[in-house]
Design a protein around this motif. Structure first.
Motif: not given
Length: 157
Positions: A64-75, A91-95
């Motif tokens: 139900k809860f996403p692991e990543l979302w748009e706040k983690h996108i840097i490109g 970003d580094d966290h998303g990576k």
């Protein structure tokens, strides 16, 4: 630090912490991206979402809860020679999250949801160590433009 708003509900005082834009009348991103991983469809409804995929035509249960979302996108870059394909860079966290979860979820689906609709749901067969994910289709030109703006904002910090 986020501002805190105090609300009294039925005699109970609750403190709500939120980003400043929420209290200042700010708006949400015009394009949302959520990265979910497949879970057991037997989990309680409170812990999962169900998505109907078109290709292949199946139903997939995801956390139900996403692991990543748009706040983690840097490109967000268009893939040359692939109409509608978008390369998302995290970003580094998303990576780290993408690397760990693709390693831990081999054989399960990773579901990319854009504005509430699943656009890509591959079965994970390899670890993604570089913080990049290619979404081959399903992102409209307007959504792509918004993703680039979001990525630029996120990169600036």
């Amino acid at each position: 630090m986020s501002p805190v708003k105090i609300i009294a509900v039925l005699g109970v005082t609750v403190a709500i912490s939120a980003p400043p834009s929420v209290f200042a009348g700010g708006s949400k991103p015009k394009t949302s991206v959520r990265i979910h991983f497949e879970v057991s469809p037997t989990l309680p409804e409170s812990q999962r979402l169900m998505f109907e995929l078109q290709r292949p035509k199946i139903t997939v249960a995801v956390s139900k809860f996403p692991e990543l979302w748009e706040k983690h996108i840097i490109g967000a870059e268009a893939m040359p020679g692939q109409s509608g394909a978008v390369l998302l860079r995290f970003d580094d966290h998303g990576k780290r999250v993408l690397m760990f979860l693709t390693e831990a979820n081999r054989g399960r689906r990773l579901v990319v949801v854009v504005n509430g609709r699943p656009v890509f749901a591959p079965t994970v067969d390899a670890t993604l160590p570089n913080g990049q994910l290619v979404v081959p289709s399903g992102i409209s030109p307007a959504e792509f433009i918004n993703l680039r703006k979001i990525a630029k904002k996120n990169k600036r910090g």
